[in-house]
Design an enzyme around this catalytic site. Structure first.
Site, PDB file in Angstrom:
ATOM      1  N   HIS A 101       0.818  -1.211   0.000  1.00 39.13           N
ATOM      2  CA  HIS A 101       0.000   0.000   0.000  1.00 39.13           C
ATOM      3  C   HIS A 101       0.851   1.261   0.000  1.00 39.13           C
ATOM      4  CE1 HIS A 101      -3.668   2.013  -0.059  1.00 39.13           C
ATOM      5  NE2 HIS A 101      -4.192   1.696   1.116  1.00 39.13           N
ATOM      6  N   ASP A 117      -2.291   2.174  -4.638  1.00 36.47           N
ATOM      7  CA  ASP A 117      -3.510   2.629  -3.976  1.00 36.47           C
ATOM      8  C   ASP A 117      -4.618   1.594  -4.150  1.00 36.47           C
ATOM      9  OD1 ASP A 117      -2.295   4.993  -3.177  1.00 36.47           O
ATOM     10  OD2 ASP A 117      -2.866   6.058  -5.021  1.00 36.47           O
TER      11      ASP A 117
END
EC number: 2.3.1.61
Length: 455
Positions: A426, A430
């Site tokens: 992450h 995204d």
């Protein structure tokens, strides 16, 4: 005189020939000289004598063992740049006879096992590293005394013929005793001393059965033992912990209707096998779909360089396919998947899988990789969250195909469904990009025409 010279030449030639053969003993006489032409046809006064001091006194001299034997030292082969050392596991012992290219030991490294074969036929003279010892590239491993051709394996000796049973001595038959005369009258029955009395059945007490030995209370084993982690397992543990400590891992899920891909496989698997001599499986469909999605979402194919704080975008697609082996999980790499078709992918998967099962994967087969696919469905896994394989940024987890009721066009139908999971870093990827990537894979697997039309 001429005849005597010829006789001496012939005798000397025979002696020299016997010496050259190496297997015949040459015995020196205890006389002060040896007469080569001594015999009844020659007078003793004109003997041709060769002094015994000029003749070799050799007994059972073999030239082949001295001239052809050679001792060589076998060293550890060079490792890949990412591997510095390994642990030795010996397959042979001192004194064992080995043939050329026969495996003598195996060196287990962080990523794979390297087999060290014998460079020639010979006998192992010494092991220079203990079993389990650590070695680096170029370390001397063992010494080998080279011999000629490898000794042929002795054929199993034929079972000795069963010995003929010895004839037992014949025993003269003894005539049986004469039979007793058959009685013509029944013998008198003696009357009981006490009269028999009848008892009711209820009064008869049953005989008590002997008491059973009570089984002892079951005591479970409470022992334990320890085993040293092999290098591959240590490396797997280290890399997975590094990924957990470094990446901000997040997993997103989706489900795929496998009806169309199953129908396509059932319709074309025979023709595919006939043309390419390969079985058409589901893994090639997911590999091709992943390459298609990686081209649409290049950030999933990228990685963060923590040293320079840069994002490295790879213009090539190398997909690692996780394969379970008895030693641990290995991830051989299919390179340049974007240029492959289904047959190329299936062929590469088959070759890498065969090498993994035979423990013949080289370091080069597992180096690199920009994306990984793990298929836990082959073991029956229904749902799982895979861990990223560094230095990558995402991994796709496949699971078992299960018939489930789903709503299709407002109606409930039973379809073969598979859950898929995408674990991603992450820090770089995204949620929108991860979900879009997974939906691209779903669309390409559910309808392979998407790949043909580049939709």
């Amino acid at each position: 005189m001429l005849s005597r010279s010829r006789c001496a030449s012939r005798a000397f030639s025979r002696s020299l020939s016997a010496f050259q053969k190496g297997n015949c003993p040459l015995v020196r006489r205890s006389l002060p000289g040896i007469s080569l032409c001594q015999g009844p046809g020659y007078p003793d006064s004109r003997k041709t004598v060769i002094n015994s001091s000029n003749i070799f006194s050799v007994r059972f001299f073999r030239t082949t063992a001295v001239c052809k034997d050679d001792v060589i030292t076998v060293k550890t082969p060079a490792f890949a740049e990412s591997v510095t050392e390994g642990d030795v596991r010996w397959e042979k012992a001192v004194g064992d006879t080995v043939a050329e290219d026969e495996v003598v030991c195996e060196i287990e490294t962080d990523k794979t096992s390297v087999q060290v074969p014998s460079p020639a036929n010979g006998v192992i003279e010494a092991l220079l590293v203990p079993d389990g010892g650590k070695v680096e590239g170029g370390t001397p491993l063992f010494t080998l005394r080279k011999t000629g051709a490898a000794p042929a394996k002795a054929k199993p000796a034929a079972a000795p013929a069963a010995a003929a049973p010895k004839a037992e001595p014949t025993v003269s038959a003894v005539p049986p005793p004469p039979a007793a005369p058959i009685p013509t009258q029944m013998p008198p029955v003696p009357s009981p001393s006490q009269p028999l009395t009848s008892k009711p059945v209820s009064a008869v007490k049953p005989t008590a059965a002997p008491p059973r030995a009570e089984a002892g209370a079951g005591v479970g084993l409470r022992s334990e033992h320890r085993e040293k982690m092999n290098r591959m397992r240590q490396r797997i543990a280290q890399r997975l912990k590094e990924a957990q400590n470094t990446c901000a891992m997040l997993t997103t899920f989706n489900e795929i209707d496998m009806s169309n891909i199953q129908e396509m496989r059932a319709r074309h698997k025979d023709a595919f096998l006939k043309k390419h001599n390969l079985k058409l499986g589901f893994m090639s469909a997911f590999v091709k779909a992943s390459a298609f999605a990686l081209q649409e979402q290049p950030v999933v194919n990228a990685v963060i360089d923590d040293a320079t704080k840069e994002v490295v975008y790879r213009d090539y697609i190398d997909i690692s396919v996780a394969v379970a082996t008895p030693r641990g999980l290995v991830v051989p790499v299919i390179r340049n998947v974007e240029t492959m078709n289904y047959a190329d992918i299936e062929r590469t998967i088959s070759e890498l899988g065969e090498k993994a099962r035979k423990n013949e994967l080289a370091i080069e087969d597992m180096d690199g990789g920009t994306f990984t696919i793990s298929n836990g469905g082959v073991f029956g896994s229904l749902f799982g969250t895979p861990i990223i394989n560094p230095p990558q940024s995402a991994i796709l987890g496949m699971h078992a195909i299960v018939d489930r009721p789903v709503v299709i066009g407002g109606k409930v139908e039973v379809r073969p469904m598979m859950y898929v999971a995408l674990t991603y870093d992450h820090r770089l990827i995204d949620g929108r990009e991860a979900v879009t990537f997974l939906r691209k894979i779903k669309a390409a697997v559910e309808d392979p025409r998407v790949l043909l039309l580049d939709l």
